[in-house]
Scaffold this motif. Structure first.
Motif, PDB file in Angstrom:
ATOM      1  N   VAL A 239       0.816  -1.216   0.000  1.00 57.48           N
ATOM      2  CA  VAL A 239       0.000   0.000   0.000  1.00 57.48           C
ATOM      3  C   VAL A 239       0.848   1.265   0.000  1.00 57.48           C
ATOM      4  N   LYS A 240       2.148   1.135   0.306  1.00 57.06           N
ATOM      5  CA  LYS A 240       3.003   2.318   0.322  1.00 57.06           C
ATOM      6  C   LYS A 240       4.452   1.909   0.191  1.00 57.06           C
ATOM      7  N   SER A 241       5.217   2.660  -0.609  1.00 51.53           N
ATOM      8  CA  SER A 241       6.663   2.464  -0.710  1.00 51.53           C
ATOM      9  C   SER A 241       7.334   3.825  -0.804  1.00 51.53           C
ATOM     10  N   VAL A 242       8.420   3.987  -0.050  1.00 47.72           N
ATOM     11  CA  VAL A 242       9.192   5.223  -0.066  1.00 47.72           C
ATOM     12  C   VAL A 242      10.622   4.881  -0.463  1.00 47.72           C
ATOM     13  N   PHE A 243      11.158   5.589  -1.451  1.00 49.60           N
ATOM     14  CA  PHE A 243      12.494   5.325  -1.985  1.00 49.60           C
ATOM     15  C   PHE A 243      13.465   6.403  -1.521  1.00 49.60           C
ATOM     16  N   ARG A 244      14.689   5.971  -1.214  1.00 48.28           N
ATOM     17  CA  ARG A 244      15.738   6.941  -0.905  1.00 48.28           C
ATOM     18  C   ARG A 244      17.106   6.314  -1.179  1.00 48.28           C
ATOM     19  N   ALA A 245      18.032   7.143  -1.583  1.00 47.49           N
ATOM     20  CA  ALA A 245      19.409   6.695  -1.816  1.00 47.49           C
ATOM     21  C   ALA A 245      20.241   6.985  -0.576  1.00 47.49           C
ATOM     22  N   SER A 246      21.150   6.080  -0.240  1.00 43.36           N
ATOM     23  CA  SER A 246      22.011   6.287   0.919  1.00 43.36           C
ATOM     24  C   SER A 246      23.206   5.361   0.811  1.00 43.36           C
ATOM     25  N   PHE A 247      24.068   5.408   1.802  1.00 44.61           N
ATOM     26  CA  PHE A 247      25.144   4.438   1.917  1.00 44.61           C
ATOM     27  C   PHE A 247      24.678   3.328   2.857  1.00 44.61           C
ATOM     28  N   PRO A 248      25.169   2.117   2.674  1.00 47.09           N
ATOM     29  CA  PRO A 248      24.700   1.006   3.506  1.00 47.09           C
ATOM     30  C   PRO A 248      25.246   1.082   4.920  1.00 47.09           C
ATOM     31  N   GLU A 249      24.452   0.598   5.866  1.00 48.03           N
ATOM     32  CA  GLU A 249      24.969   0.368   7.196  1.00 48.03           C
ATOM     33  C   GLU A 249      25.880  -0.855   7.147  1.00 48.03           C
ATOM     34  N   GLN A 250      26.699  -1.043   8.183  1.00 44.69           N
ATOM     35  CA  GLN A 250      27.677  -2.132   8.161  1.00 44.69           C
ATOM     36  C   GLN A 250      27.004  -3.489   7.954  1.00 44.69           C
ATOM     37  N   GLU A 251      25.905  -3.721   8.634  1.00 46.27           N
ATOM     38  CA  GLU A 251      25.192  -4.988   8.506  1.00 46.27           C
ATOM     39  C   GLU A 251      24.725  -5.222   7.078  1.00 46.27           C
ATOM     40  N   GLU A 252      24.263  -4.170   6.431  1.00 43.02           N
ATOM     41  CA  GLU A 252      23.781  -4.277   5.056  1.00 43.02           C
ATOM     42  C   GLU A 252      24.930  -4.540   4.094  1.00 43.02           C
ATOM     43  N   ALA A 253      26.040  -3.829   4.289  1.00 44.01           N
ATOM     44  CA  ALA A 253      27.202  -4.023   3.418  1.00 44.01           C
ATOM     45  C   ALA A 253      27.734  -5.445   3.510  1.00 44.01           C
ATOM     46  N   VAL A 254      27.776  -5.996   4.724  1.00 47.51           N
ATOM     47  CA  VAL A 254      28.252  -7.366   4.901  1.00 47.51           C
ATOM     48  C   VAL A 254      27.311  -8.352   4.222  1.00 47.51           C
ATOM     49  N   ALA A 255      26.013  -8.179   4.411  1.00 50.79           N
ATOM     50  CA  ALA A 255      25.035  -9.093   3.826  1.00 50.79           C
ATOM     51  C   ALA A 255      25.062  -9.061   2.311  1.00 50.79           C
ATOM     52  N   LEU A 256      25.326  -7.888   1.740  1.00 47.37           N
ATOM     53  CA  LEU A 256      25.317  -7.740   0.289  1.00 47.37           C
ATOM     54  C   LEU A 256      26.698  -7.902  -0.335  1.00 47.37           C
ATOM     55  N   ASP A 257      27.723  -8.060   0.506  1.00 45.14           N
ATOM     56  CA  ASP A 257      29.097  -8.238   0.033  1.00 45.14           C
ATOM     57  C   ASP A 257      29.538  -7.056  -0.816  1.00 45.14           C
ATOM     58  N   ILE A 258      29.329  -5.855  -0.288  1.00 45.01           N
ATOM     59  CA  ILE A 258      29.703  -4.631  -0.994  1.00 45.01           C
ATOM     60  C   ILE A 258      30.504  -3.737  -0.051  1.00 45.01           C
ATOM     61  N   PRO A 259      31.311  -2.815  -0.604  1.00 44.71           N
ATOM     62  CA  PRO A 259      32.031  -1.864   0.253  1.00 44.71           C
ATOM     63  C   PRO A 259      31.067  -0.857   0.866  1.00 44.71           C
ATOM     64  N   GLY A 260      31.448  -0.303   1.988  1.00 40.83           N
ATOM     65  CA  GLY A 260      30.581   0.634   2.677  1.00 40.83           C
ATOM     66  C   GLY A 260      30.378   1.953   1.961  1.00 40.83           C
ATOM     67  N   ASN A 261      31.216   2.259   0.959  1.00 42.02           N
ATOM     68  CA  ASN A 261      31.064   3.518   0.229  1.00 42.02           C
ATOM     69  C   ASN A 261      30.322   3.348  -1.092  1.00 42.02           C
ATOM     70  N   LEU A 262      29.724   2.169  -1.317  1.00 42.07           N
ATOM     71  CA  LEU A 262      28.919   1.966  -2.520  1.00 42.07           C
ATOM     72  C   LEU A 262      27.478   2.375  -2.218  1.00 42.07           C
ATOM     73  N   PRO A 263      26.924   3.355  -2.928  1.00 37.98           N
ATOM     74  CA  PRO A 263      25.539   3.767  -2.652  1.00 37.98           C
ATOM     75  C   PRO A 263      24.561   2.613  -2.866  1.00 37.98           C
ATOM     76  N   VAL A 264      23.479   2.647  -2.112  1.00 38.91           N
ATOM     77  CA  VAL A 264      22.420   1.649  -2.241  1.00 38.91           C
ATOM     78  C   VAL A 264      21.086   2.373  -2.365  1.00 38.91           C
ATOM     79  N   LEU A 265      20.085   1.639  -2.848  1.00 40.52           N
ATOM     80  CA  LEU A 265      18.722   2.153  -2.901  1.00 40.52           C
ATOM     81  C   LEU A 265      17.925   1.467  -1.800  1.00 40.52           C
TER      82      LEU A 265
END
Length: 241
Positions: A183-209
């Protein structure tokens, strides 16, 4: 070499020189490129010009910097995969329809008192309980998105006793006879938190949606709040309402 009379900015010419060296293999993935001093001397331009060229290549994702070590050639970008959000989005079905292999993994779960922002999103009282699930989803064995999902415990009584048996959210909802809709979705661009970067196997300075979503059951009760973190180097998200 830099063409002095071409009218093309020196930093742009240097960018193209470095790009050609990457394409023809003189500079390989993970290799450190020459230092600012070395590039300035080799191409007879000032260090500001070198710094500008390197900065632009880092912003475009072709190079990356490591503090204290230098600047390196980045991994070549992969083709972005378009994931379509709709009121009845099913990750597994959508990925299979695209001819790719989906996988969802429940990394962790816990039953907790609803955090303030979750209680507000789901219209819960301050002391109501929710199930908090950490879910990683993959496409062709590559991490694609990481979700923190909060489910109203009142709508899923007894789930704590057998949540580990379920491999997907649709399976949980099917077990309770629920058919949630977005019923609702909000989009924003940011840098990943540490937990997110580890789970996605990406560097912390790679932007995410990041996409915050709220789902409602077929009888109109708010049942799920989630924050999904998509890899910007792999995923693009479209909306199909």
């Amino acid at each position: 070499m830099i063409e002095r009379e071409s009218g093309i900015p020196y930093y742009w010419q240097l960018m193209e020189i470095i790009r050609r060296q990457i394409v023809n293999g003189r500079l390989k993935e993970g290799q450190r490129i020459p230092s600012e001093i070395e590039l300035s001397s080799a191409y007879r331009v000032n260090r500001h010009t070198v710094r500008q060229a390197i900065g632009e290549l880092c912003r475009s994702g072709e190079l990356y910097k490591q503090r204290g070590r230098g600047t390196f050639v980045a991994k070549p970008p992969v083709d972005l995969f378009e994931y379509r959000l709709s009121p009845k989005t099913s990750f597994t079905d959508d990925i299979r329809e695209a001819g790719k292999t989906p996988d969802s993994r429940l990394l962790a779960w816990r039953e907790v008192t609803a955090p303030v922002h979750v209680a507000e999103a789901l219209g819960l009282a301050a002391d109501e309980r929710v199930f908090a699930l950490d879910i990683r989803r993959l496409v062709n064995r590559q991490p694609f998105l990481f979700s923190k999902v909060f489910l109203s415990a009142a709508r899923l009584p007894g789930l704590a006793g057998f949540i580990d048996k379920f491999r997907s959210l649709p399976a949980i909802y099917d077990a309770y006879g629920l058919s949630p809709r977005r019923v609702k979705s909000v989009f924003r661009a940011s840098f990943p938190e540490q937990e997110e970067a580890v789970a996605l196997d990406i560097p912390g300075n790679l932007p995410v949606l990041k996409v915050e979503s709220v789902l409602k059951s077929q009888d109109g009760v708010l049942i799920e709040y989630s924050v999904s973190c998509y890899r910007s180097d792999f995923a693009k998200v479209s909306i199909d309402w």
